[in-house]
Design a protein around this motif. Structure first.
Motif, PDB file in Angstrom:
ATOM      1  N   ARG A 127      77.599 -47.195  -3.749  1.00 61.14           N
ATOM      2  CA  ARG A 127      77.687 -45.965  -2.979  1.00 61.14           C
ATOM      3  C   ARG A 127      76.856 -44.868  -3.635  1.00 61.14           C
ATOM      4  NH1 ARG A 127      79.178 -49.113  -0.006  1.00 61.14           N
ATOM      5  NH2 ARG A 127      81.176 -49.362   1.083  1.00 61.14           N
ATOM      6  N   ASP A 128      76.122 -44.145  -2.811  1.00 58.51           N
ATOM      7  CA  ASP A 128      75.323 -43.036  -3.322  1.00 58.51           C
ATOM      8  C   ASP A 128      76.213 -41.844  -3.633  1.00 58.51           C
ATOM      9  OD1 ASP A 128      72.989 -44.479  -3.040  1.00 58.51           O
ATOM     10  OD2 ASP A 128      72.639 -43.767  -0.996  1.00 58.51           O
ATOM     11  N   LYS A 129      75.884 -41.155  -4.704  1.00 57.73           N
ATOM     12  CA  LYS A 129      76.654 -39.979  -5.110  1.00 57.73           C
ATOM     13  C   LYS A 129      76.386 -38.820  -4.157  1.00 57.73           C
ATOM     14  CE  LYS A 129      76.796 -39.178  -9.456  1.00 57.73           C
ATOM     15  NZ  LYS A 129      76.423 -38.783 -10.834  1.00 57.73           N
ATOM     16  N   GLN A 130      77.466 -38.156  -3.783  1.00 59.07           N
ATOM     17  CA  GLN A 130      77.325 -36.968  -2.940  1.00 59.07           C
ATOM     18  C   GLN A 130      76.864 -35.790  -3.803  1.00 59.07           C
ATOM     19  OE1 GLN A 130      77.627 -36.853   0.352  1.00 59.07           O
ATOM     20  NE2 GLN A 130      78.053 -39.066   0.383  1.00 59.07           N
ATOM     21  N   ARG A 131      75.657 -35.344  -3.569  1.00 61.28           N
ATOM     22  CA  ARG A 131      75.086 -34.269  -4.370  1.00 61.28           C
ATOM     23  C   ARG A 131      75.180 -32.944  -3.632  1.00 61.28           C
ATOM     24  NH1 ARG A 131      69.739 -37.923  -5.291  1.00 61.28           N
ATOM     25  NH2 ARG A 131      70.481 -39.195  -7.033  1.00 61.28           N
ATOM     26  N   PRO A 132      75.596 -31.901  -4.325  1.00 60.57           N
ATOM     27  CA  PRO A 132      75.611 -30.579  -3.679  1.00 60.57           C
ATOM     28  C   PRO A 132      74.193 -30.141  -3.347  1.00 60.57           C
ATOM     29  CG  PRO A 132      76.098 -30.391  -6.032  1.00 60.57           C
ATOM     30  CD  PRO A 132      76.093 -31.852  -5.715  1.00 60.57           C
ATOM     31  N   GLN A 133      74.010 -29.677  -2.123  1.00 58.81           N
ATOM     32  CA  GLN A 133      72.685 -29.285  -1.655  1.00 58.81           C
ATOM     33  C   GLN A 133      72.367 -27.845  -2.054  1.00 58.81           C
ATOM     34  OE1 GLN A 133      70.511 -31.381  -0.011  1.00 58.81           O
ATOM     35  NE2 GLN A 133      72.025 -32.982  -0.434  1.00 58.81           N
ATOM     36  N   ALA A 134      71.103 -27.608  -2.368  1.00 58.07           N
ATOM     37  CA  ALA A 134      70.654 -26.245  -2.666  1.00 58.07           C
ATOM     38  C   ALA A 134      70.550 -25.459  -1.371  1.00 58.07           C
ATOM     39  CB  ALA A 134      69.302 -26.283  -3.367  1.00 58.07           C
ATOM     40  N   GLN A 135      70.999 -24.218  -1.416  1.00 60.66           N
ATOM     41  CA  GLN A 135      70.927 -23.357  -0.240  1.00 60.66           C
ATOM     42  C   GLN A 135      69.466 -23.060   0.106  1.00 60.66           C
ATOM     43  OE1 GLN A 135      73.452 -22.361   1.676  1.00 60.66           O
ATOM     44  NE2 GLN A 135      74.899 -23.501   0.381  1.00 60.66           N
ATOM     45  N   PRO A 136      69.128 -23.026   1.385  1.00 60.62           N
ATOM     46  CA  PRO A 136      67.738 -22.728   1.773  1.00 60.62           C
ATOM     47  C   PRO A 136      67.274 -21.374   1.226  1.00 60.62           C
ATOM     48  CG  PRO A 136      68.993 -23.540   3.654  1.00 60.62           C
ATOM     49  CD  PRO A 136      69.988 -23.305   2.548  1.00 60.62           C
ATOM     50  N   ASN A 137      66.154 -21.393   0.549  1.00 67.46           N
ATOM     51  CA  ASN A 137      65.589 -20.172  -0.013  1.00 67.46           C
ATOM     52  C   ASN A 137      64.070 -20.338  -0.055  1.00 67.46           C
ATOM     53  OD1 ASN A 137      64.610 -18.153  -1.936  1.00 67.46           O
ATOM     54  ND2 ASN A 137      66.768 -17.804  -2.406  1.00 67.46           N
ATOM     55  N   PRO A 138      63.344 -19.761   0.899  1.00 65.24           N
ATOM     56  CA  PRO A 138      61.885 -19.972   0.982  1.00 65.24           C
ATOM     57  C   PRO A 138      61.141 -19.604  -0.296  1.00 65.24           C
ATOM     58  CG  PRO A 138      62.723 -18.899   2.964  1.00 65.24           C
ATOM     59  CD  PRO A 138      63.847 -18.906   1.981  1.00 65.24           C
ATOM     60  N   MET A 139      61.536 -18.529  -0.947  1.00 66.05           N
ATOM     61  CA  MET A 139      60.822 -18.096  -2.147  1.00 66.05           C
ATOM     62  C   MET A 139      60.992 -19.101  -3.284  1.00 66.05           C
ATOM     63  SD  MET A 139      61.077 -14.459  -4.173  1.00 66.05           S
ATOM     64  CE  MET A 139      60.590 -13.599  -2.677  1.00 66.05           C
ATOM     65  N   LEU A 140      62.221 -19.525  -3.516  1.00 64.50           N
ATOM     66  CA  LEU A 140      62.464 -20.506  -4.574  1.00 64.50           C
ATOM     67  C   LEU A 140      61.847 -21.857  -4.218  1.00 64.50           C
ATOM     68  CD1 LEU A 140      66.185 -19.733  -5.516  1.00 64.50           C
ATOM     69  CD2 LEU A 140      64.102 -18.886  -6.607  1.00 64.50           C
ATOM     70  N   GLU A 141      61.879 -22.216  -2.945  1.00 56.56           N
ATOM     71  CA  GLU A 141      61.298 -23.492  -2.515  1.00 56.56           C
ATOM     72  C   GLU A 141      59.790 -23.502  -2.739  1.00 56.56           C
ATOM     73  OE1 GLU A 141      61.198 -27.282  -1.397  1.00 56.56           O
ATOM     74  OE2 GLU A 141      63.074 -26.132  -1.454  1.00 56.56           O
ATOM     75  N   THR A 142      59.145 -22.380  -2.465  1.00 57.43           N
ATOM     76  CA  THR A 142      57.699 -22.276  -2.694  1.00 57.43           C
ATOM     77  C   THR A 142      57.373 -22.412  -4.166  1.00 57.43           C
ATOM     78  OG1 THR A 142      57.470 -20.827  -0.766  1.00 57.43           O
ATOM     79  CG2 THR A 142      55.678 -20.811  -2.382  1.00 57.43           C
ATOM     80  N   PHE A 143      58.136 -21.731  -5.003  1.00 53.69           N
ATOM     81  CA  PHE A 143      57.920 -21.836  -6.448  1.00 53.69           C
ATOM     82  C   PHE A 143      58.150 -23.273  -6.916  1.00 53.69           C
ATOM     83  CE2 PHE A 143      59.015 -21.632 -10.905  1.00 53.69           C
ATOM     84  CZ  PHE A 143      58.176 -20.663 -11.414  1.00 53.69           C
ATOM     85  N   TYR A 144      59.175 -23.916  -6.402  1.00 54.27           N
ATOM     86  CA  TYR A 144      59.515 -25.292  -6.790  1.00 54.27           C
ATOM     87  C   TYR A 144      58.402 -26.266  -6.397  1.00 54.27           C
ATOM     88  CZ  TYR A 144      62.161 -29.688  -7.005  1.00 54.27           C
ATOM     89  OH  TYR A 144      62.574 -30.972  -7.287  1.00 54.27           O
ATOM     90  N   SER A 145      57.846 -26.077  -5.217  1.00 53.66           N
ATOM     91  CA  SER A 145      56.856 -27.020  -4.696  1.00 53.66           C
ATOM     92  C   SER A 145      55.469 -26.821  -5.290  1.00 53.66           C
ATOM     93  CB  SER A 145      56.778 -26.903  -3.164  1.00 53.66           C
ATOM     94  OG  SER A 145      58.045 -27.118  -2.580  1.00 53.66           O
ATOM     95  N   THR A 146      55.114 -25.572  -5.580  1.00 54.28           N
ATOM     96  CA  THR A 146      53.737 -25.280  -5.966  1.00 54.28           C
ATOM     97  C   THR A 146      53.539 -25.033  -7.456  1.00 54.28           C
ATOM     98  OG1 THR A 146      54.056 -22.923  -5.507  1.00 54.28           O
ATOM     99  CG2 THR A 146      53.243 -24.312  -3.706  1.00 54.28           C
ATOM    100  N   ARG A 147      54.581 -24.581  -8.137  1.00 56.27           N
ATOM    101  CA  ARG A 147      54.367 -24.186  -9.533  1.00 56.27           C
ATOM    102  C   ARG A 147      55.141 -25.034 -10.526  1.00 56.27           C
ATOM    103  NH1 ARG A 147      54.579 -17.912 -10.650  1.00 56.27           N
ATOM    104  NH2 ARG A 147      54.066 -18.826 -12.686  1.00 56.27           N
ATOM    105  N   CYS A 148      56.449 -25.016 -10.463  1.00 59.06           N
ATOM    106  CA  CYS A 148      57.236 -25.666 -11.514  1.00 59.06           C
ATOM    107  C   CYS A 148      58.607 -26.054 -10.973  1.00 59.06           C
ATOM    108  CB  CYS A 148      57.378 -24.725 -12.716  1.00 59.06           C
ATOM    109  SG  CYS A 148      58.350 -25.411 -14.072  1.00 59.06           S
TER     110      CYS A 148
END
Length: 398
Positions: free
Chosen positions: A71-92
Motif C-alpha cells: 500500500r502506498d503511504k498517504q502523503r499530506p499534499q502541499a497547498q497550492p502556492n504559485p510563487m513557491l511552486e515557481t521557485f521549486y520548479s525553476t530554482r531549488c
C-alpha cells in the motif's frame, strides 16, 4: 572529417593484438566473427524491452502488489502556492534558510509553513511504494531469465571451467549464435536502463549507478568488438548471480515480510561479497591481466578492457562497504537497517515532531483554560463551582 575520425577510431592497433588486422577477422560462409555493426541492434531491442517492461509493470506487477498488500503511504499534499511552486520548479527544491525567510516574506507566511510546504512538495515527487515494487519485480524477472540463460549457454563451454580457454585461438574465436543472443540480451537491457533512468527510482547512489551503467555498456560493447566474448560472458554471469537475490529482498521489504527480507538479504550479502570480491577478481581480473599475456603482448585494447574492469571492481568495493555496514548493524541490533541506498521520506520524522508540538501546545492551552475557569484556586479561596481542592490533585463535591 567524419570519415577520418571513423578510420582513426577503427585502427586495428586499438582493437586487436599485434599481428592481427581486420582482414583476419572477415566473415566467411563457415566462420562468423563479431562485427561492430551488430551492436546497433541493441538500440531497437532496448526500446522493445522498455515497452515490455511497461506492459509487465501495468499488467502483472501492479496488480500483484495490490494482492500482496503493498500500500502506498498517504502523503499530506502541499497547498497550492504559485510563487513557491515557481521557485521549486525553476530554482531549488531544498532552499537554504535565507531563501526560506525571503520566500516567507514574499508570501506573507511563517517560515515554518514555507519549510513545511517544500518538505511536502518534495515528498510528493518521491516514488511510491508500488512503483518501487514494480521496478523490483521487473529487474528480478530479467535477472532470473538472464542468469539461467547464461548458465544454459555456458555450461558446456570449456572456458567456464578452465579460464585459460578464454584465450585459446584469440582473437580468431568464432562467434556462436547462442553467445551472440546472450550478449544482445544483456546489452539491450543496460541500454533500456539508461533510457528509463530519468523515470526510475533515484537512490542515494544515483551517480554510482550512472557510472556503473556507462562502464557496463562500454565493457560489453568493447569486448564484443575486440572479440573478448568469452571473458565477457563470465563477467555477465557473475554479476547476475547476486542480483537474483537483491531484487526479491526489496520485494519482501516492500511487502513488510521482515524475517523473509532479512534472511534473503543475508544470502544476498554472502553471494555478493563472494562473487564480487573473490570470484570476480580471480576469474576475470587475474585472467585478463595475466593469462591473456601468455597468448599476446599487451596493446591498447588490453589496457582499456582492464581499466573498465577495474572501474567495476571499485564499484564492487563501494557497494560491499555499504552491505558490510548493514550486516554489521543487523548483527548488533538484530534487525535489518533500512536500505542505505534508498531515498527515504522526509515527512516521516518531521511531520511526527510537528504533530507532537501541536499536541503539546494544545495541551498547554487546555491547561491554561482549565486554570482560568477556577477549577484550581491559588490562594486557598473557595471555588465558585462549589468544589473542594484536595492535596492529591483530585476534586470532590461538597
Amino acid at each position: 572529417m567524419a570519415r577520418s575520425l571513423n578510420e582513426w577510431l577503427w585502427q586495428h592497433e586499438f582493437w586487436l593484438p599485434p599481428g592481427i588486422t581486420w582482414e583476419d577477422m572477415q566473415v566467411s560462409e563457415d566462420v562468423y566473427y563479431p562485427q561492430p555493426r551488430d551492436l546497433l541492434l541493441s538500440i531497437p531491442f532496448a526500446l522493445i524491452l522498455v515497452v515490455i517492461r511497461y506492459a509487465f509493470e501495468r499488467a502483472i506487477a501492479l496488480p500483484l502488489s495490490r494482492k500482496l498488500g503493498v500500500r502506498d503511504k498517504q502523503r499530506p499534499q502541499a497547498q497550492p502556492n504559485p510563487m513557491l511552486e515557481t521557485f521549486y520548479s525553476t530554482r531549488c527544491k531544498n532552499p537554504e534558510e535565507g531563501e526560506l525567510i525571503s520566500l516567507a516574506k514574499q508570501c506573507d507566511l511563517p517560515v515554518r509553513k514555507v519549510e513545511r510546504w517544500f518538505r511536502r512538495r518534495r515528498n510528493t515527487d518521491r516514488p511510491s511504494l508500488s512503483k518501487k515494487f514494480c521496478e523490483a519485480c521487473w529487474r528480478f524477472t530479467f535477472y532470473i531469465i538472464s542468469f539461467f540463460t547464461g548458465l544454459a549457454v555456458l555450461y558446456d563451454k570449456p572456458w567456464l571451467w578452465d579460464h585459460r580457454e578464454c584465450w585459446t585461438g584469440y582473437p580468431q574465436q568464432p562467434l556462436q549464435p547462442s553467445l551472440f543472443w546472450y550478449y544482445l540480451l544483456e546489452l539491450s537491457f543496460y541500454w533500456s536502463l539508461v533510457f528509463t533512468l530519468p523515470f526510475d527510482v533515484k537512490r542515494k547512489d544515483f551517480k554510482e549507478q550512472i557510472v556503473h551503467h556507462a562502464a557496463t555498456i562500454f565493457l560489453i560493447s568493447f569486448s564484443y568488438c575486440a572479440n573478448y566474448i568469452r571473458i565477457g560472458t563470465l563477467v555477465m554471469v557473475i554479476h547476475d548471480a547476486a542480483d537474483c537475490f537483491l531484487e526479491p529482498t526489496k520485494i519482501f521489504n516492500y511487502m513488510k515480510w521482515k524475517k523473509t527480507c532479512d534472511s534473503l538479504f543475508m544470502i544476498f550479502s554472502a553471494v555478493f561479497l563472494i562473487s564480487r570480491l573473490v570470484i570476480f577478481p580471480y576469474t576475470v581480473l587475474y585472467n585478463t591481466y595475466y593469462y591473456s599475456m601468455e597468448i599476446f603482448q599487451p596493446f591498447f585494447g588490453y589496457y582499456f578492457v582492464n581499466a573498465l574492469l577495474i572501474i567495476l571492481q571499485l564499484l564492487h568495493v563501494f557497494w560491499s562497504c555499504l552491505i558490510i555496514h548493514m550486516v554489521y548493524k543487523f548483527i548488533l541490533q538484530g534487525t535489518m537497517e533500512k536500505d542505505m541506498r534508498s531515498d527515504t521520506e522526509e515527512s516521516d520524522k518531521d511531520e511526527e515532531r510537528e504533530k507532537i508540538k501541536e499536541k503539546e501546545k494544545t495541551g498547554i492551552t487546555y491547561f491554561s483554560n482549565v486554570t482560568s475557569n477556577n477549577y484550581i484556586q491559588r490562594n486557598g479561596a473557595e471555588p465558585l463551582n462549589n468544589r473542594t481542592h484536595l492535596t492529591n490533585g483530585h476534586v470532590k463535591e461538597r
